[in-house]
Structure formats: C-alpha cells, structure tokens
Design an enzyme around this catalytic site. Structure first.
Site, PDB file in Angstrom:
ATOM      1  N   MET A   1      -2.715   0.289  20.175  1.00 24.96           N
ATOM      2  CA  MET A   1      -1.881  -1.040  20.493  1.00 24.96           C
ATOM      3  C   MET A   1      -0.755  -1.272  19.697  1.00 24.96           C
ATOM      4  O   MET A   1      -0.178  -2.181  19.168  1.00 24.96           O
ATOM      5  CB  MET A   1      -2.781  -1.958  20.226  1.00 24.96           C
ATOM      6  CG  MET A   1      -4.127  -1.907  21.268  1.00 24.96           C
ATOM      7  SD  MET A   1      -5.055  -3.515  21.616  1.00 24.96           S
ATOM      8  CE  MET A   1      -5.573  -4.027  19.754  1.00 24.96           C
TER       9      MET A   1
ATOM     10  N   LEU B   1       1.932   1.282  14.439  1.00 26.40           N
ATOM     11  CA  LEU B   1       1.227   2.660  13.958  1.00 26.40           C
ATOM     12  C   LEU B   1       1.091   2.858  12.480  1.00 26.40           C
ATOM     13  O   LEU B   1       2.170   2.562  11.587  1.00 26.40           O
ATOM     14  CB  LEU B   1       1.821   3.590  14.643  1.00 26.40           C
ATOM     15  CG  LEU B   1       2.100   3.704  16.189  1.00 26.40           C
ATOM     16  CD1 LEU B   1       2.957   4.990  16.690  1.00 26.40           C
ATOM     17  CD2 LEU B   1       0.430   3.391  16.783  1.00 26.40           C
TER      18      LEU B   1
ATOM     19  N   GLY C   1      -3.645   6.019  10.285  1.00 25.49           N
ATOM     20  CA  GLY C   1      -4.839   6.220  11.084  1.00 25.49           C
ATOM     21  C   GLY C   1      -4.655   6.760  12.473  1.00 25.49           C
ATOM     22  O   GLY C   1      -4.867   7.859  12.807  1.00 25.49           O
ATOM     23  N   HIS C   2      -3.531   6.156  12.990  1.00 26.61           N
ATOM     24  CA  HIS C   2      -3.085   6.550  14.278  1.00 26.61           C
ATOM     25  C   HIS C   2      -2.430   7.998  14.173  1.00 26.61           C
ATOM     26  O   HIS C   2      -2.531   8.924  15.044  1.00 26.61           O
ATOM     27  CB  HIS C   2      -1.691   5.607  14.836  1.00 26.61           C
ATOM     28  CG  HIS C   2      -2.258   4.128  15.079  1.00 26.61           C
ATOM     29  ND1 HIS C   2      -1.969   3.208  14.471  1.00 26.61           N
ATOM     30  CD2 HIS C   2      -3.194   3.663  15.854  1.00 26.61           C
ATOM     31  CE1 HIS C   2      -2.412   2.096  14.621  1.00 26.61           C
ATOM     32  NE2 HIS C   2      -3.383   2.491  15.766  1.00 26.61           N
TER      33      HIS C   2
ATOM     34  N   LYS D   1     -12.912   4.587  13.126  1.00 19.88           N
ATOM     35  CA  LYS D   1     -12.914   3.251  12.599  1.00 19.88           C
ATOM     36  C   LYS D   1     -13.375   2.083  13.585  1.00 19.88           C
ATOM     37  O   LYS D   1     -13.804   1.112  13.313  1.00 19.88           O
ATOM     38  CB  LYS D   1     -11.327   2.958  12.426  1.00 19.88           C
ATOM     39  CG  LYS D   1     -10.914   1.607  12.419  1.00 19.88           C
ATOM     40  CD  LYS D   1     -10.977   1.158  10.846  1.00 19.88           C
ATOM     41  CE  LYS D   1     -10.327  -0.290  10.419  1.00 19.88           C
ATOM     42  NZ  LYS D   1     -10.274  -1.156  11.606  1.00 19.88           N
ATOM     43  N   ASP D   2     -13.156   2.529  15.101  1.00 16.02           N
ATOM     44  CA  ASP D   2     -13.737   1.526  15.883  1.00 16.02           C
ATOM     45  C   ASP D   2     -15.152   2.079  16.569  1.00 16.02           C
ATOM     46  O   ASP D   2     -14.908   2.645  17.613  1.00 16.02           O
ATOM     47  CB  ASP D   2     -12.782   1.154  17.001  1.00 16.02           C
ATOM     48  CG  ASP D   2     -11.498   0.503  16.436  1.00 16.02           C
ATOM     49  OD1 ASP D   2     -11.510  -0.799  16.267  1.00 16.02           O
ATOM     50  OD2 ASP D   2     -10.421   1.249  16.140  1.00 16.02           O
TER      51      ASP D   2
ATOM     52  N   GLN E   1     -16.515   1.100  19.765  1.00 18.36           N
ATOM     53  CA  GLN E   1     -15.710   1.508  20.828  1.00 18.36           C
ATOM     54  C   GLN E   1     -15.755   2.867  21.351  1.00 18.36           C
ATOM     55  O   GLN E   1     -15.656   2.992  22.565  1.00 18.36           O
ATOM     56  CB  GLN E   1     -14.232   0.916  20.651  1.00 18.36           C
ATOM     57  CG  GLN E   1     -13.060   1.555  21.227  1.00 18.36           C
ATOM     58  CD  GLN E   1     -11.657   1.246  21.053  1.00 18.36           C
ATOM     59  OE1 GLN E   1     -11.340   0.106  21.181  1.00 18.36           O
ATOM     60  NE2 GLN E   1     -10.965   2.020  20.372  1.00 18.36           N
TER      61      GLN E   1
ATOM     62  N   SER F   1      -3.903  -1.884  11.795  1.00 20.29           N
ATOM     63  CA  SER F   1      -2.816  -2.710  12.130  1.00 20.29           C
ATOM     64  C   SER F   1      -2.920  -4.327  11.601  1.00 20.29           C
ATOM     65  O   SER F   1      -1.924  -4.794  11.214  1.00 20.29           O
ATOM     66  CB  SER F   1      -2.420  -2.547  13.506  1.00 20.29           C
ATOM     67  OG  SER F   1      -2.452  -1.564  14.189  1.00 20.29           O
TER      68      SER F   1
HETATM   69  P1  AMP Z   1      -5.619   0.491  17.778  1.00 19.55           P
HETATM   70  O1  AMP Z   1      -3.937   0.437  17.794  1.00 19.55           O
HETATM   71  O2  AMP Z   1      -6.028  -0.480  16.509  1.00 19.55           O
HETATM   72  O3  AMP Z   1      -6.294   0.141  19.231  1.00 19.55           O
HETATM   73  O4  AMP Z   1      -6.271   1.905  17.722  1.00 19.55           O
HETATM   74  C1  AMP Z   1      -5.639   3.044  18.159  1.00 19.55           C
HETATM   75  C2  AMP Z   1      -6.721   4.054  17.733  1.00 19.55           C
HETATM   76  O5  AMP Z   1      -6.469   4.454  16.518  1.00 19.55           O
HETATM   77  C3  AMP Z   1      -7.893   3.864  17.938  1.00 19.55           C
HETATM   78  O6  AMP Z   1      -8.631   4.910  18.422  1.00 19.55           O
HETATM   79  C4  AMP Z   1      -8.406   3.505  16.354  1.00 19.55           C
HETATM   80  O7  AMP Z   1      -9.834   3.588  16.374  1.00 19.55           O
HETATM   81  C5  AMP Z   1      -7.715   4.474  15.577  1.00 19.55           C
HETATM   82  N1  AMP Z   1      -7.755   3.919  14.362  1.00 19.55           N
HETATM   83  C6  AMP Z   1      -7.277   2.574  14.055  1.00 19.55           C
HETATM   84  N2  AMP Z   1      -7.233   2.638  12.675  1.00 19.55           N
HETATM   85  C7  AMP Z   1      -7.762   3.928  12.182  1.00 19.55           C
HETATM   86  C8  AMP Z   1      -8.025   4.590  10.950  1.00 19.55           C
HETATM   87  N3  AMP Z   1      -7.924   3.774   9.724  1.00 19.55           N
HETATM   88  N4  AMP Z   1      -8.332   5.783  10.942  1.00 19.55           N
HETATM   89  C9  AMP Z   1      -8.560   6.432  12.105  1.00 19.55           C
HETATM   90  N5  AMP Z   1      -8.370   5.904  13.135  1.00 19.55           N
HETATM   91  C10 AMP Z   1      -8.023   4.549  13.406  1.00 19.55           C
END
Ligand code: AMP
Length: 281
Positions: free
Chosen positions: A31, A34, A37-38, A150-151, A154, A187
């Site tokens: 989403m 970035l 993690g991303h 992290k999720d 999900q 984020s």
């Molecule tokens: P989001 O943009 O929050 O939907 O996250 C996109 C992807 O990045 C999802 O698969 C999240 O689980 C992963 N993600 C978000 N934060 C982290 C993190 N701190 N470490 C590893 N992956 C992450």
C-alpha cells in the site's frame, strides 16, 4: 529504468515485450509509503526471480474505518525512488476505478480467521484483502508472491485464498524487519511523533516479556494481568495480546512447542493502530 504501469493491459504489453513466458516473476503487493520492511520483500524477490513487480494501491475495501483510509500515508514519488534504488523492474499503480470497475458483491469467508484478533477487531478487513489480492494475482500472474510476517494473520488468509482457489502461485513469507529499538517498521509509524515512536516500543517489549513468561511456564491469564498493568501506566492502549497457532489462529492459554505458536499484539498510540507479532520456537 523502472517500468510504470497503471492498467492490466499495460502489464500484458510489458510482459509481451520481455517474453514473460521465459521468465520467473516475483510480486510484492503493497500500500506504498515504502520502508525497510517492503525493501526486504523486494530484495528477496530479486534473489529468487528474473523480474520483480511491485504494486502500490491503498485498497479502500480493506479499511473498516474511513478515517484510517483517509489518513493512510501516501508518498508515491518517494516510493518510486526506493523501488528504482532497489532495482524493482515494474510497478503497478492502478486507480481505484481500475481495480473496482464494477460493483463487487463477492464475499469471501475465511472461517475462524475472520472471528479472532484482526478479524474480530476489523470486521470486513480480510474480505477486502482477499478480494484485492485475488485481483492482483490475476492481473500480475506471478510465479511467487511475497508477504511479510508482520501481518501474520494476513499471511494465513492469503494461504487459504491461494490454496482454496488453486491460484498457481507460491506464497513466500518474509521475517519482520525492525528498527534497532525493536519497533517494527510500518507505514503507519510515519503518523507518530518522536515521542509516539518511543511510546510504541511497548508493543515489542510486551511481546518479549510475554514470550519469556510463556517459556517460564506462566499462563496467558497471568501474563495478561502483567501486560495490562504495563499498558495502564503507559500512553498506549492494548486491543489484544493472544497466543495462537500461526496458521489456523486457534487460541492457546500456555506454551506448547509442538503447536507452531505465535504471540500477536495490537493496540493504539496517538490514535494510530499498530500490530506486531513474534513466532515462538
Ligand atoms: P503494506 O504496505 O503495509 O500493505 O505491506 C505490504 C507488505 O509488506 C505486506 O506483506 C506486509 O506484511 C509487509 N511488511 C510491512 N511491514 C513489514 C516489516 N516491518 N517487515 C517485513 N514485512 C513488512
């Protein structure tokens, strides 16, 4: 140069130009806004595939609070420079009308996953996640798709979706990336003040404390009374702290090394909702 696409037709045209059928494609749905993690997901995909595709889309159907959707950070220009630096090959930036061209009455049901933890606190959230990921998988057609631990819940939802509907894709889970302080990159951290980031450390600290107490043989009931006391004297609020099976999200009261357990936590700091988890060994 990173290729920017806005529609499934542009993805198809790009794939034609690079002879997609001869390539392994790795896909990282996000989403945006970035962070490290991303970036870790992009790097893993680059190691394991010929081409890496990232999507950036703040998906309205997975937000159960309109305010959370409105305030979700959006930084497409910064995101594009991070993706370029990481060597991502193509980014898909669809408009909402592209993803939801027709009214969508489809309801996905992920059983117990919808009734506990995130499913319970965010009604309808996983239906939105499932819908958008199914759409992306059809449009991007990757060999592997990358999600962050992290999720964690999900990931369980996505595995149920891809197995249950026979999507020909391999789901890869990547570890949680944290700041040195222990705070998991998110984020939503961008919405916290410096002080708020300090207050948010309580989530990871609570996970570590609960983990140690579980290994020492304490029950979740005892652990929760300690953790609730900690939150009572903090500026953060606790929504849940649960010990679960990392796939089924069955809930447990005590540590069992044979049960693939994880500790999951959620709560709020400065009106920002944060989640975190650790897998027990
Ligand atoms: P989001 O943009 O929050 O939907 O996250 C996109 C992807 O990045 C999802 O698969 C999240 O689980 C992963 N993600 C978000 N934060 C982290 C993190 N701190 N470490 C590893 N992956 C992450």
């Amino acid at each position: 140069m990173i290729k920017i696409t806005y529609t499934p037709e542009e993805i198809k045209a790009y794939y034609k130009g690079v002879a997609r059928e001869k390539l392994k494609i790795g896909f990282v749905p996000t989403m945006g806004s970035l962070h490290e993690g991303h970036a870790s997901l992009i790097r893993r995909s680059k190691q394991e595939n010929d081409l890496t595709v990232c999507s950036i889309f703040v998906n309205p159907t997975q937000f159960n609070q309109p305010d959370d959707f409105d305030k979700y950070p959006r930084n497409t220009n910064d995101d594009l420079s991070i993706l370029t630096d990481e060597g991502c090959d193509m980014v898909f930036l669809p408009e909402t009308e592209t993803m939801y061209a027709t009214a969508n009455p489809i309801k996905l049901n992920f059983g117990q996953l919808e009734t506990v933890l995130e499913g319970k606190f965010r009604p309808g959230h996983f239906n939105g996640v499932g819908l958008i990921v199914a759409k992306f998988l059809n449009m991007v057609d990757p060999d592997k798709v990358y999600f962050g631990q992290k999720d964690l819940q999900q990931v369980a939802v996505i595995r149920m979706l891809t197995n249950g509907l026979s999507f020909p894709v391999q789901v890869i889970t990547c570890p949680v990336i944290r700041e040195e302080s222990g705070l998991a990159h998110s984020s939503r951290n961008a919405r916290l003040s410096d002080n708020g980031r300090q207050k948010a450390l309580i989530f990871h600290q609570s996970l570590k404390k609960a983990e140690k107490m579980l290994y020492d043989g304490e029950s979740m009931q005892t652990i929760l009374s300690h953790i609730n006391d900690d939150f009572d004297t903090s500026d953060a609020s606790l929504e849940y702290l649960n010990l679960v099976n990392a796939n089924s999200f069955d809930i447990y009261q005590s540590y069992d090394e044979t049960k693939n357990q994880a500790l999951c936590i959620a709560g709020q700091v400065e009106d920002v909702r944060l989640i975190d988890n650790i897998i027990l060994v």
